[in-house]
Structure formats: C-alpha cells, structure tokens
Design a protein around this motif. Structure first.
Motif, PDB file in Angstrom:
ATOM      1  N   ASP A 111       0.851  -1.193   0.000  1.00 46.19           N
ATOM      2  CA  ASP A 111       0.000   0.000   0.000  1.00 46.19           C
ATOM      3  C   ASP A 111       0.886   1.241   0.000  1.00 46.19           C
ATOM      4  OD1 ASP A 111       0.928  -0.140   2.593  1.00 46.19           O
ATOM      5  OD2 ASP A 111      -1.020   0.024   3.537  1.00 46.19           O
ATOM      6  N   ASN A 112       0.251   2.371  -0.214  1.00 47.06           N
ATOM      7  CA  ASN A 112       0.988   3.642  -0.299  1.00 47.06           C
ATOM      8  C   ASN A 112       2.131   3.549  -1.306  1.00 47.06           C
ATOM      9  OD1 ASN A 112      -0.639   4.840   1.749  1.00 47.06           O
ATOM     10  ND2 ASN A 112       0.564   3.734   3.263  1.00 47.06           N
ATOM     11  N   ILE A 113       1.829   3.036  -2.476  1.00 51.57           N
ATOM     12  CA  ILE A 113       2.836   2.892  -3.520  1.00 51.57           C
ATOM     13  C   ILE A 113       3.222   4.273  -4.041  1.00 51.57           C
ATOM     14  CG2 ILE A 113       3.282   1.970  -5.847  1.00 51.57           C
ATOM     15  CD1 ILE A 113       3.194  -0.171  -3.601  1.00 51.57           C
ATOM     16  N   ASP A 114       4.465   4.621  -3.843  1.00 51.46           N
ATOM     17  CA  ASP A 114       5.025   5.893  -4.292  1.00 51.46           C
ATOM     18  C   ASP A 114       6.248   5.542  -5.141  1.00 51.46           C
ATOM     19  OD1 ASP A 114       6.810   8.168  -4.384  1.00 51.46           O
ATOM     20  OD2 ASP A 114       5.654   9.069  -2.753  1.00 51.46           O
ATOM     21  N   VAL A 115       6.139   5.764  -6.434  1.00 60.09           N
ATOM     22  CA  VAL A 115       7.196   5.366  -7.358  1.00 60.09           C
ATOM     23  C   VAL A 115       8.527   6.011  -7.005  1.00 60.09           C
ATOM     24  CG1 VAL A 115       7.928   5.407  -9.781  1.00 60.09           C
ATOM     25  CG2 VAL A 115       5.551   4.866  -9.196  1.00 60.09           C
ATOM     26  N   ASP A 116       8.523   7.293  -6.678  1.00 58.37           N
ATOM     27  CA  ASP A 116       9.776   7.981  -6.336  1.00 58.37           C
ATOM     28  C   ASP A 116      10.444   7.357  -5.113  1.00 58.37           C
ATOM     29  OD1 ASP A 116       9.519   9.791  -8.459  1.00 58.37           O
ATOM     30  OD2 ASP A 116       8.334  11.177  -7.245  1.00 58.37           O
ATOM     31  N   LYS A 117       9.663   7.083  -4.079  1.00 54.99           N
ATOM     32  CA  LYS A 117      10.233   6.479  -2.867  1.00 54.99           C
ATOM     33  C   LYS A 117      10.746   5.073  -3.143  1.00 54.99           C
ATOM     34  CE  LYS A 117       7.716   9.017   0.687  1.00 54.99           C
ATOM     35  NZ  LYS A 117       6.703   8.931   1.747  1.00 54.99           N
ATOM     36  N   LEU A 118       9.982   4.297  -3.904  1.00 56.64           N
ATOM     37  CA  LEU A 118      10.420   2.940  -4.214  1.00 56.64           C
ATOM     38  C   LEU A 118      11.699   2.952  -5.045  1.00 56.64           C
ATOM     39  CD1 LEU A 118       7.009   1.201  -4.925  1.00 56.64           C
ATOM     40  CD2 LEU A 118       8.546   0.771  -3.003  1.00 56.64           C
ATOM     41  N   ALA A 119      11.811   3.881  -5.972  1.00 50.24           N
ATOM     42  CA  ALA A 119      13.019   3.978  -6.796  1.00 50.24           C
ATOM     43  C   ALA A 119      14.243   4.290  -5.947  1.00 50.24           C
ATOM     44  CB  ALA A 119      12.832   5.032  -7.882  1.00 50.24           C
ATOM     45  N   ARG A 120      14.046   4.990  -4.830  1.00 48.66           N
ATOM     46  CA  ARG A 120      15.162   5.346  -3.939  1.00 48.66           C
ATOM     47  C   ARG A 120      15.415   4.297  -2.852  1.00 48.66           C
ATOM     48  NH1 ARG A 120      12.285  10.356  -3.886  1.00 48.66           N
ATOM     49  NH2 ARG A 120      11.665   9.887  -1.750  1.00 48.66           N
ATOM     50  N   THR A 121      14.547   3.329  -2.724  1.00 45.75           N
ATOM     51  CA  THR A 121      14.669   2.325  -1.668  1.00 45.75           C
ATOM     52  C   THR A 121      15.678   1.249  -2.062  1.00 45.75           C
ATOM     53  OG1 THR A 121      12.380   2.684  -1.013  1.00 45.75           O
ATOM     54  CG2 THR A 121      13.395   0.618  -0.296  1.00 45.75           C
ATOM     55  N   PRO A 122      16.705   1.038  -1.251  1.00 46.74           N
ATOM     56  CA  PRO A 122      17.684   0.001  -1.576  1.00 46.74           C
ATOM     57  C   PRO A 122      17.126  -1.390  -1.270  1.00 46.74           C
ATOM     58  CG  PRO A 122      18.291   1.087   0.471  1.00 46.74           C
ATOM     59  CD  PRO A 122      17.070   1.794  -0.048  1.00 46.74           C
ATOM     60  N   ALA A 123      17.169  -2.257  -2.261  1.00 46.46           N
ATOM     61  CA  ALA A 123      16.769  -3.655  -2.102  1.00 46.46           C
ATOM     62  C   ALA A 123      17.099  -4.376  -3.400  1.00 46.46           C
ATOM     63  CB  ALA A 123      15.284  -3.780  -1.792  1.00 46.46           C
ATOM     64  N   ASP A 124      17.523  -5.627  -3.279  1.00 48.61           N
ATOM     65  CA  ASP A 124      17.818  -6.424  -4.467  1.00 48.61           C
ATOM     66  C   ASP A 124      16.539  -6.931  -5.135  1.00 48.61           C
ATOM     67  OD1 ASP A 124      20.578  -6.183  -3.953  1.00 48.61           O
ATOM     68  OD2 ASP A 124      20.519  -7.925  -2.617  1.00 48.61           O
ATOM     69  N   VAL A 125      15.519  -7.165  -4.314  1.00 43.85           N
ATOM     70  CA  VAL A 125      14.236  -7.659  -4.798  1.00 43.85           C
ATOM     71  C   VAL A 125      13.142  -6.822  -4.148  1.00 43.85           C
ATOM     72  CG1 VAL A 125      12.652  -9.635  -4.871  1.00 43.85           C
ATOM     73  CG2 VAL A 125      15.117 -10.017  -4.990  1.00 43.85           C
ATOM     74  N   MET A 126      12.138  -6.481  -4.931  1.00 43.09           N
ATOM     75  CA  MET A 126      10.978  -5.772  -4.388  1.00 43.09           C
ATOM     76  C   MET A 126       9.723  -6.539  -4.742  1.00 43.09           C
ATOM     77  SD  MET A 126      11.446  -1.731  -4.907  1.00 43.09           S
ATOM     78  CE  MET A 126      12.064  -0.911  -3.464  1.00 43.09           C
ATOM     79  N   VAL A 127       8.849  -6.676  -3.759  1.00 42.79           N
ATOM     80  CA  VAL A 127       7.506  -7.194  -3.985  1.00 42.79           C
ATOM     81  C   VAL A 127       6.585  -6.027  -3.699  1.00 42.79           C
ATOM     82  CG1 VAL A 127       5.729  -8.804  -3.216  1.00 42.79           C
ATOM     83  CG2 VAL A 127       8.125  -9.538  -3.284  1.00 42.79           C
ATOM     84  N   ILE A 128       5.880  -5.598  -4.737  1.00 46.84           N
ATOM     85  CA  ILE A 128       5.015  -4.428  -4.582  1.00 46.84           C
ATOM     86  C   ILE A 128       3.665  -4.690  -5.224  1.00 46.84           C
ATOM     87  CG2 ILE A 128       6.966  -2.833  -4.499  1.00 46.84           C
ATOM     88  CD1 ILE A 128       6.304  -2.035  -7.401  1.00 46.84           C
ATOM     89  N   ASP A 129       2.735  -3.822  -4.913  1.00 47.24           N
ATOM     90  CA  ASP A 129       1.440  -3.910  -5.558  1.00 47.24           C
ATOM     91  C   ASP A 129       1.572  -3.479  -7.004  1.00 47.24           C
ATOM     92  OD1 ASP A 129      -1.395  -3.418  -6.284  1.00 47.24           O
ATOM     93  OD2 ASP A 129      -1.700  -3.826  -4.167  1.00 47.24           O
TER      94      ASP A 129
END
Length: 177
Positions: free
Chosen positions: A21-39
């Motif tokens: 929830d609260n999917i924010d493309v800018d924040k996700l693009a800046r979030t460090p992670a090798d794998v992301m599971v998102i909506d």
C-alpha cells in the motif's frame, strides 16, 4: 547431508522490500533492495503502474538492476482492485465466496472455476497479463493456502490449487518466455 543450493536469477539477492500500500514510485526507486515485492497499482490499488514507472523502480537507487515482483492474490478477490464490480456484493458470480473477516474487502474465491481464472490469469484483460505488460519481472503469489478452507468439503482442493498455479505459470511463460 545435502547442501542447499540457490540457483536462478534471484540467487544473488541479499535484501528485499515488501510493500503493498501507499505505492510511491519515487520512494520505491530510492529504496535500496535487491528484490521488491510491490502492488501492481497505486492509489489504493486502482491505478496500475505504467511500464515507465516499473522501469524506474527496477533500476534502483544505485542504477543497478533489481527484480521487481507484483503481488498477485490467487485465493482472494479484493474489492479495491480494478477488476472488482460493485454489483458482486448483491449478485456474486459463482466463483466468489464469503468475505474474509480477518481482511475486510477480501473475498475467498473458488479458484478452480473458470470465471476467476479468466480474471486472474487467462482472460485478455487478466490481472497477470496487465502485470506482464507493465514490465514486472514476475509475480508473488498470495493466498495459495486458500485450498485449506475447502479441503473438508472438497478433497481435491490441494491438487486443484497445484493445477491452478501450474496453469498460471504456463500462461505467464507463454506471455513472456
């Protein structure tokens, strides 16, 4: 004792991020992670992410590529999803079951019925097809365990879920080899 060996494209992943929830493309693009599971969608699950937005998220803050998987519920239909029809509350299709009291607005589904398969992965506008078209690397399947709620009345429920996931996977591989 046999050693456990991780193989495949996710073998090098060390970190992951899970956000539905609260999917924010800018924040996700800046979030460090090798794998992301998102909506698959933002704005309370109503607005699908575009291919450009998914590509931004896939590049990561350091510019290196990473795997981005879309959440896909195979065992529940959710009222906030783009596929939901308000008339189903009064006149539910045969595949739609009761609301999950632990997760309001999530309804158990009779996953073995064609109508749910069409919405989830087989139809021309299926949820899976839209995920693939948006450029996600794969899907994270949720509520595969829903078969347990049907086992007493439906002894083949487990095998039907295995068949369901197999058919979904074959469909995905066909759409994006």
């Amino acid at each position: 004792m046999a050693a456990w060996k991780t193989v495949g494209p996710l073998a090098s992943a060390k970190t992951w991020h899970y956000q539905l929830d609260n999917i924010d493309v800018d924040k996700l693009a800046r979030t460090p992670a090798d794998v992301m599971v998102i909506d698959f969608a933002k704005k309370d699950g109503k607005v699908p992410l575009s291919a450009a937005e998914v590509a931004r998220i896939k590049s990561g803050p350091d510019g290196k590529g990473r795997y981005v998987l879309a959440y896909l519920s195979v065992g529940e239909a959710e009222e906030f999803r783009s596929y939901w029809r308000p008339e189903w509350k009064e006149d539910p299709p045969d595949w739609l079951g009761e609301e999950n009291c632990a997760w309001p607005q999530a309804h158990r589904v009779r996953y073995w019925l064609p109508g749910w398969k069409d919405i989830n992965f087989r139809g021309p506008e299926s949820y899976l097809r839209r995920i693939i078209e948006a450029g996600f690397d794969g899907v994270y399947l949720d509520r595969v365990d829903i078969f347990e709620t049907y086992e007493a009345a439906r002894p083949a429920a487990r095998e039907e879920m295995i068949a369901y996931v197999g058919e979904l996977a074959r469909t995905a591989w066909h759409l994006r080899p």
